[in-house]
Write a protein that holds these residues in place. Structure first.
Motif, PDB file in Angstrom:
ATOM      1  N   ARG A   1       0.828  -1.206   0.000  1.00 18.44           N
ATOM      2  CA  ARG A   1       0.000   0.000   0.000  1.00 18.44           C
ATOM      3  C   ARG A   1       0.866   1.262   0.000  1.00 18.44           C
ATOM      4  O   ARG A   1       0.513   2.261   0.619  1.00 18.44           O
ATOM      5  CB  ARG A   1      -0.943   0.018   1.209  1.00 18.44           C
ATOM      6  CG  ARG A   1      -1.917  -1.156   1.288  1.00 18.44           C
ATOM      7  CD  ARG A   1      -2.857  -1.168   0.125  1.00 18.44           C
ATOM      8  NE  ARG A   1      -3.961  -2.123   0.316  1.00 18.44           N
ATOM      9  CZ  ARG A   1      -4.783  -2.490  -0.668  1.00 18.44           C
ATOM     10  NH1 ARG A   1      -4.616  -1.976  -1.897  1.00 18.44           N
ATOM     11  NH2 ARG A   1      -5.755  -3.348  -0.443  1.00 18.44           N
TER      12      ARG A   1
ATOM     13  N   GLU B   1      -0.978   4.272  -1.533  1.00 13.91           N
ATOM     14  CA  GLU B   1      -2.077   4.709  -0.681  1.00 13.91           C
ATOM     15  C   GLU B   1      -1.564   5.441   0.558  1.00 13.91           C
ATOM     16  O   GLU B   1      -2.139   6.452   0.986  1.00 13.91           O
ATOM     17  CB  GLU B   1      -2.935   3.510  -0.275  1.00 13.91           C
ATOM     18  CG  GLU B   1      -3.728   2.884  -1.410  1.00 13.91           C
ATOM     19  CD  GLU B   1      -2.936   1.852  -2.196  1.00 13.91           C
ATOM     20  OE1 GLU B   1      -1.699   1.749  -1.968  1.00 13.91           O
ATOM     21  OE2 GLU B   1      -3.526   1.146  -3.037  1.00 13.91           O
TER      22      GLU B   1
ATOM     23  N   LEU C   1      -5.249  -0.478   6.878  1.00 15.23           N
ATOM     24  CA  LEU C   1      -4.550   0.671   6.306  1.00 15.23           C
ATOM     25  C   LEU C   1      -4.692   1.896   7.206  1.00 15.23           C
ATOM     26  O   LEU C   1      -3.707   2.602   7.472  1.00 15.23           O
ATOM     27  CB  LEU C   1      -5.112   0.975   4.912  1.00 15.23           C
ATOM     28  CG  LEU C   1      -4.574   2.247   4.254  1.00 15.23           C
ATOM     29  CD1 LEU C   1      -3.084   2.106   3.947  1.00 15.23           C
ATOM     30  CD2 LEU C   1      -5.359   2.579   2.978  1.00 15.23           C
TER      31      LEU C   1
ATOM     32  N   LEU D   1     -10.012   1.674  -2.245  1.00 16.75           N
ATOM     33  CA  LEU D   1      -9.050   0.600  -2.023  1.00 16.75           C
ATOM     34  C   LEU D   1      -9.506  -0.650  -2.767  1.00 16.75           C
ATOM     35  O   LEU D   1     -10.672  -1.048  -2.674  1.00 16.75           O
ATOM     36  CB  LEU D   1      -8.963   0.305  -0.516  1.00 16.75           C
ATOM     37  CG  LEU D   1      -7.634  -0.189   0.039  1.00 16.75           C
ATOM     38  CD1 LEU D   1      -6.531   0.805  -0.237  1.00 16.75           C
ATOM     39  CD2 LEU D   1      -7.760  -0.438   1.533  1.00 16.75           C
TER      40      LEU D   1
ATOM     41  N   LEU E   1      -4.447  -5.941  -3.665  1.00 15.02           N
ATOM     42  CA  LEU E   1      -3.026  -5.607  -3.699  1.00 15.02           C
ATOM     43  C   LEU E   1      -2.433  -5.925  -5.069  1.00 15.02           C
ATOM     44  O   LEU E   1      -2.863  -6.855  -5.759  1.00 15.02           O
ATOM     45  CB  LEU E   1      -2.275  -6.408  -2.639  1.00 15.02           C
ATOM     46  CG  LEU E   1      -2.524  -6.053  -1.173  1.00 15.02           C
ATOM     47  CD1 LEU E   1      -1.932  -7.122  -0.271  1.00 15.02           C
ATOM     48  CD2 LEU E   1      -1.936  -4.696  -0.827  1.00 15.02           C
TER      49      LEU E   1
ATOM     50  N   GLU F   1       3.093  -6.991  -4.078  1.00 13.49           N
ATOM     51  CA  GLU F   1       2.722  -6.762  -2.688  1.00 13.49           C
ATOM     52  C   GLU F   1       1.956  -7.963  -2.126  1.00 13.49           C
ATOM     53  O   GLU F   1       2.143  -8.350  -0.967  1.00 13.49           O
ATOM     54  CB  GLU F   1       1.874  -5.494  -2.569  1.00 13.49           C
ATOM     55  CG  GLU F   1       2.620  -4.222  -2.902  1.00 13.49           C
ATOM     56  CD  GLU F   1       1.736  -2.993  -2.785  1.00 13.49           C
ATOM     57  OE1 GLU F   1       0.491  -3.165  -2.821  1.00 13.49           O
ATOM     58  OE2 GLU F   1       2.268  -1.880  -2.642  1.00 13.49           O
TER      59      GLU F   1
END
Length: 646
Positions: free
Chosen positions: A291, A294, A327, A442, A445, A449
């Motif tokens: 992430r 993000e 997250l 979101l 992945l 990742e």
């Protein structure tokens, strides 16, 4: 005659906080005799470890086993396995592992573990100043008790464990009394504490709580009498004066200082004293991975370097299992230095995973307590609480994380207004307009990742040994963190499996959710929680669409599945897109929009559709079997709602 065992097996529940009960799904197992109960209790207490057969024999016969004990243990295990198998739990609940037996950790729930988890959460929330949430967790833990632990078992090992658990129960009750006093429930506590002190006259913590409750209820003379009775008892029984904590409470009452009773020192253990710089974020995930983009986006959007920026709120939205909460919590810990005045956190779901109704009032109370406001100074009205909250945060650099928000009504009063504070919200859909918030959507992945997350969950060597299999496994998990963690946990629990072994099991899409259905990261459980949070009609629409077999479908197909007109069906489909339960698959040659389910959510929707169809059929048969029942509307029957959960 060959019989096949169902692929889907029920979860086992072991209840030991009271008479011993074991259930599989909704069925209670008919345990036969004290030996079966003792064996099961001993295996549960081992928490998944192997218990040698000799140890089982010793404990089942209180240290004096007969010569045939090992044979009788084997017979007892076989009988229990048959009970579990007949109830639908499969053959692997009790496994044979040299030199004895073990209770398989998968699909196993115990009230012992649940009690420990709930009370542990309660103590931690109390330390963070989140009094209401702490009290609720302790209530939930204590509600699991149905009587003395192992009430129908007289084995020595059970008696020792029961004594330890009784002490844990009493500590939780004492802590709950402390929290309820802080919440201003002193009047309702007097009678309850009086009975507890009568039953446990030498526990000074309970006596101190009773004295405080009496004094705050205007019963100063009774509070002093309670102290004198306790002092006389400890001197007579133990030859000792009361402890320093009890004497401190006594001194405050003598001087008639109700405003400072909360400062009586260590008289109330694990006391939720005033917290000026709260740090309420849950622990960061041990396996959080990736992430990067993000996190950079949140850095640029929320880090309070410019108090005058226009968007002090960020909303993280996405499908269930995408890792929205992980997250938010990870970024909160990462950005802690940017918020030196504290980090506030609230989970806006209830214990069943549904949005808490009227959550803003209790959450504001907890926030105000954490910011140093005494319970008696917290206003009763929601608007007054919100105004006080905004005033306290007007010049503070505080991060507020609001997890699992269901609507703007849930979070509106919790926004701190102008100032250097920032708010991070997670939810399934956009809750605020673009003028006051920015949105981060979101998804799954990226492959690199996702492979790293799988390696951190399952072990780097096993994943590195089969890079092609790992890439295929990531694809089967659709990059969803919850699925990757479940796959990693499955591999970690099966050291004799390779990555290819798990891939082979997951390739059968009918079994995929079952393969990923173990432990706290179970994919189906994550989707269940998301569906419970939806309005009933939206959840029902989702289940109906699960019957669509095409990979992508248009509004006309959706209309037929939903039983709605085109305009109404389009509104429902777009609502599901907003909730990230459907996604737009492009347009057909005529320019019409086409929709599809995200990979794993499509399998789950098909399951829900099948459950709904079976329940409707059952409800129709039931209605027709009852006189006059043929005139009933089947979807309104209780049976339908219970079977579908819709």
């Amino acid at each position: 005659m060959n019989t096949s065992i169902p692929r889907h097996t029920e979860e086992c529940a072991f209840h030991l906080l009271g008479p011993i009960e074991v259930s599989v799904g909704s069925r209670t197992l008919p345990l036969r005799g004290v030996r079966q109960r003792a064996l099961l209790a001993r295996l549960v207490l081992a928490q998944g470890r192997v218990v040698p057969a000799d140890t089982l024999a010793r404990d089942m016969w209180n240290g004096n086993p007969p010569s045939s004990a090992r044979t009788q243990v084997s017979i007892c295990v076989a009988a229990l396995r048959k009970l579990f198998r007949d109830a639908g739990a499969g053959d692997d609940v009790i496994t044979t592992t040299a030199p004895g037996y073990r209770l398989a950790p998968a699909r196993r729930w115990t009230d012992l573990a649940e009690f420990a988890d709930r009370t542990g959460e309660g103590y931690e929330l109390a330390r963070q100043g989140r009094t209401e949430q702490a009290a609720e967790r302790l209530r939930q833990g204590l509600a699991l008790w149905r009587g003395p632990a192992f009430a129908d078992l007289t084995s020595h090992f059970a008696e020792l464990e029961a004594a330890r658990l009784a002490q844990q129960q009493m500590l939780a009750r004492e802590q709950l009394m402390v929290l309820r006093l802080e919440l201003g429930e002193h009047r309702s506590l007097v009678g309850e504490l009086t009975a507890l002190v009568r039953e446990n006259p030498l526990r000074e913590q309970l006596r101190a709580s009773l004295m405080l409750a009496q004094h705050r209820s205007g019963q100063r003379a009774e509070a002093l009498r309670t102290f004198r009775e306790g002092r006389a008892l400890t001197v007579a029984e133990l030859g000792l004066e009361p402890g320093a904590e009890l004497r401190a409470v006594h001194a405050l009452i003598l001087h008639d200082e109700p405003a400072t009773l909360a400062e009586a020192g260590p008289a109330l253990p694990a006391r939720t004293g005033r917290v000026r710089t709260p740090s309420q974020l849950p622990a960061d995930s041990r396996v959080f991975t990736g992430r990067r983009n993000e996190l950079r986006y949140l850095d640029e959007t929320l880090a309070p370097r410019d108090p005058g920026r226009d968007a002090p709120v960020a909303c993280v939205v996405g499908p269930p299992g995408a890792g929205k909460s992980a997250l938010a919590v990870h970024w909160g810990h990462r950005a802690a230095d940017d918020f030196p005045d504290g980090r506030l956190y609230a989970d806006l779901r209830d214990t069943a995973g549904r949005p808490r109704r009227a959550a803003a009032g209790p959450v504001l109370r907890g926030f105000l307590r954490a910011l140093g406001v005494a319970p008696r100074q917290i206003p009763d009205g929601l608007e007054e609480r919100a105004a006080l909250y905004r005033g306290l945060l007007a010049d503070r650099r505080v991060l507020v994380v609001l997890d699992h928000a269901g609507s703007f009504e849930d979070i509106g009063p919790l926004l701190p207004g102008d100032g250097p504070g920032r708010v991070l919200v997670t939810g399934s859909e956009l809750l605020m307009d673009g003028g006051t918030a920015t949105t981060l959507r979101l998804g799954g992945l990226a492959r690199e990742e996702a492979v790293r997350l799988l390696a951190r969950s399952a072990g780097a060597r096993r994943v590195a040994a089969d890079p092609a299999g790992a890439a295929e496994l990531v694809g089967l998990c659709a990059g969803l963190p919850v699925a990757l963690r479940a796959a990693g946990a499955r591999l970690a629990g099966k050291p004799h499996w390779t990555v290819a072994d798990l891939v082979e099991r997951m390739t059968d899409r009918r079994r995929l959710l079952d393969v990923l259905g173990h432990g706290e990261n179970a994919v189906r459980a994550s989707f269940d929680r998301a569906l419970r949070a939806l309005p009933r009609h939206v959840a029902d629409a989702y289940a109906r669409l699960g019957g669509v077999t095409e990979p992508a479908f248009d509004v006309w197909t959706g209309s037929e599945a939903l039983g709605l007109g085109l305009r109404e069906a389009e509104d429902v489909l777009e609502r599901l897109v907003d909730l990230h339960l459907l996604e737009v698959a492009g347009r057909d040659d005529c320019g019409a929009l086409r929709y599809r389910f995200p990979a794993l959510l499509g399998l789950y929707a098909a399951e829900r559709h099948a459950q709904r169809s079976r329940a409707v059929d059952w409800g129709r048969e039931f209605a027709l079997a009852v006189p006059g029942g043929g005139q009933r509307r089947v979807p309104e029957t209780v049976a339908f709602r219970e079977q579908t959960g819709l």
